[in-house]
Design a protein around this motif. Structure first.
Motif, mmCIF file in Angstrom:
data_model
loop_
_atom_site.group_PDB
_atom_site.id
_atom_site.type_symbol
_atom_site.label_atom_id
_atom_site.label_comp_id
_atom_site.label_asym_id
_atom_site.label_seq_id
_atom_site.Cartn_x
_atom_site.Cartn_y
_atom_site.Cartn_z
ATOM 1 N N GLY A 54 -6.994 7.626 -5.405
ATOM 2 C CA GLY A 54 -7.761 6.407 -5.189
ATOM 3 C C GLY A 54 -7.221 5.245 -6.002
ATOM 4 O O GLY A 54 -7.077 4.126 -5.495
ATOM 5 N N VAL A 55 -6.938 5.482 -7.279
ATOM 6 C CA VAL A 55 -6.352 4.435 -8.113
ATOM 7 C C VAL A 55 -4.960 4.075 -7.593
ATOM 8 O O VAL A 55 -4.584 2.889 -7.560
ATOM 9 N N ALA A 57 -3.904 4.123 -4.537
ATOM 10 C CA ALA A 57 -4.064 3.280 -3.357
ATOM 11 C C ALA A 57 -4.535 1.884 -3.726
ATOM 12 O O ALA A 57 -4.057 0.890 -3.186
ATOM 13 N N SER A 58 -5.469 1.799 -4.664
ATOM 14 C CA SER A 58 -6.094 0.521 -4.988
ATOM 15 C C SER A 58 -5.134 -0.485 -5.609
ATOM 16 O O SER A 58 -5.319 -1.697 -5.445
ATOM 17 N N PHE A 59 -4.123 -0.007 -6.316
ATOM 18 C CA PHE A 59 -3.254 -0.921 -7.057
ATOM 19 C C PHE A 59 -1.892 -1.144 -6.407
ATOM 20 O O PHE A 59 -1.032 -1.795 -7.002
ATOM 21 N N SER A 111 1.136 4.061 -8.315
ATOM 22 C CA SER A 111 0.922 2.981 -7.348
ATOM 23 C C SER A 111 2.165 2.127 -7.139
ATOM 24 O O SER A 111 2.280 1.426 -6.137
ATOM 25 N N THR A 356 -1.689 1.419 0.996
ATOM 26 C CA THR A 356 -3.033 1.295 0.449
ATOM 27 C C THR A 356 -4.055 1.942 1.380
ATOM 28 O O THR A 356 -4.938 2.691 0.944
ATOM 29 N N GLY A 360 -5.584 5.395 0.381
ATOM 30 C CA GLY A 360 -7.011 5.216 0.132
ATOM 31 C C GLY A 360 -7.844 6.178 0.957
ATOM 32 O O GLY A 360 -8.809 6.775 0.462
#
Length: 403
Positions: A54-55, A57-59, A111, A356, A360
């Protein structure tokens, strides 16, 4: 760009992909161990997996933007080093809070890899041709990492603790960062900041052409934007199923009688098939088209997941290389379509957006279907994933219309 620089760029990107993907998918081997040690539910298992992906994907979009300011090479090397440090911290974790923090740091470091390494390969091979084939090689390297690292740790866990194994992987990440520092060609360090400037002769020419034929250009841009959205949806569903299946596979194997070493070997068999699937399907997509390839791989994946639920352990082990070929092969074809659908001057952002969305979805999938597994069972969760995968077939047709 010289042949030597192109090869070094591909080698650097492939090395980064192998190490990062290996560290990312090593988590699947460790999940049953963490479940036993910390006495946690399938939903919490999904949360552990999601804390990393998740991290990550987010960054990715932020990593793409920061690369323009600080340089692609610097960001990629720093991210790889951070992922290594995260595993060193995880090796010292005595409880869930520290483990969650370590996994989140690992995701932050990871990421940087997909958007920056993918654009490094694309920029290196665009002028001379062979972008799709180079991206297939890059993706093949990622699955080599998925094969070697989880398999090696699965065997290592027979003789040492998981903490020691994880610490060794952290040292591997730090070593990989040093290798990238030596390997990435010097021009690539500034390519990210200069690869897509606001105004270049090429973009100025494109602007002039758009001004002369605004209607045609607008229609083309609209078609590409629609195709990119359909591609993102296809990749999102594909990633949802892939990450959900990989999360539950160790528990399916455990229920069928496999031990820790057996699970490591099983994942290696799956990733060996996946490595060749990415290499084969990337070339196949360039020959017969994206849609036909995706229809073949996604249909085969759905049927194979159903078969894995009902087969005995020996049958599943035999099936895993073929399942891996179909399961991971699709992504190689989808990656290759991103440059074709990206807007002018927006390739790196398109890669970041695609990764992402897909990663994600892969982060949310274990949490959502982990809850399904808690409420029903692991086989029911896997059968649900197999059904969802069939939704990619009409989406692939829509993407093909825009190519």
């Amino acid at each position: 760009m010289s042949t030597s620089v192109r090869r070094r760029s591909l080698l650097a990107a492939s090395s980064a992909h192998a190490v990062h993907d290996g560290m990312t998918d090593l988590i699947y081997v460790l999940l049953p161990i963490w479940q036993a040690q910390f006495a946690i539910s399938y939903a919490m298992i999904g949360l552990l997996r999601a804390s990393y992906s998740g991290v990550m994907a987010s960054f990715q979009l932020l990593a793409s933007r920061l690369a323009k300011r600080w340089g692609r090479a610097r960001m990629l090397i720093g991210g790889t080093a951070l992922a290594g440090v995260a595993y060193l911290i995880a090796g010292q974790a005595g409880g869930l809070p520290m483990l969650l923090i370590a996994l989140m740091l690992g995701g932050l470091g990871a990421s940087t890899q997909h958007p920056l390494a993918s654009s490094l390969v694309t920029d290196a091979y665009e002028a001379g041709g062979g972008v799709k084939e180079a991206l297939s090689t890059y993706n093949f390297a990622g699955d080599i990492g998925k094969t070697l690292i989880p398999g090696a740790v699965g065997l290592l866990l027979v003789v040492v603790s998981w903490q020691t194994s994880v610490t060794l992987i952290g040292l591997l990440g730090m070593t990989a960062a040093l290798l990238l520092w030596r390997l990435i060609p010097a021009p690539a360090g500034t390519a990210a900041s200069a690869a897509e400037p606001a105004s270049t002769p090429a973009t100025a020419t494109a602007t002039a052409e758009r001004a002369s034929v605004p209607a045609t250009a607008a229609a083309t841009a609209s078609a590409k934007a629609a195709g990119l959205r359909a591609l993102l949806a296809t990749g999102t569903l594909d990633s949802t199923v892939r990450m959900g299946f990989l999360t539950f596979l160790p528990f399916l194997l455990k229920n069928k009688g496999a031990g820790t070493a057996g699970i490591g070997v099983a994942l290696s068999l799956l990733f060996v098939g996946g490595a060749f699937g990415k290499l084969l399907c990337g070339y196949l997509g360039a020959r017969i088209g994206m849609m036909k390839t995706v229809w073949a791989t996604e249909s085969a994946t759905s049927l194979s997941i159903v078969a894995a639920v009902f087969l005995p352990l020996a049958g599943v082990m035999v099936l895993l290389p073929l399942l891996g070929l179909a399961l991971n092969g699709t992504s190689s074809v989808l990656y290759g379509a991103v440059p074709e659908l990206a807007a002018p001057g927006k390739r790196e952002q398109a890669f970041a957006l695609f990764y992402t969305g897909t990663i994600g979805a892969g982060a949310l999938s274990p949490v959502l279907f982990g809850r399904v597994g808690d409420v029903t069972s692991v086989p029911v969760a896997l059968l649900s994933l197999a059904a969802i995968l069939l939704l990619t077939l009409p989406l692939a047709w829509r993407v093909q219309k825009s190519l």
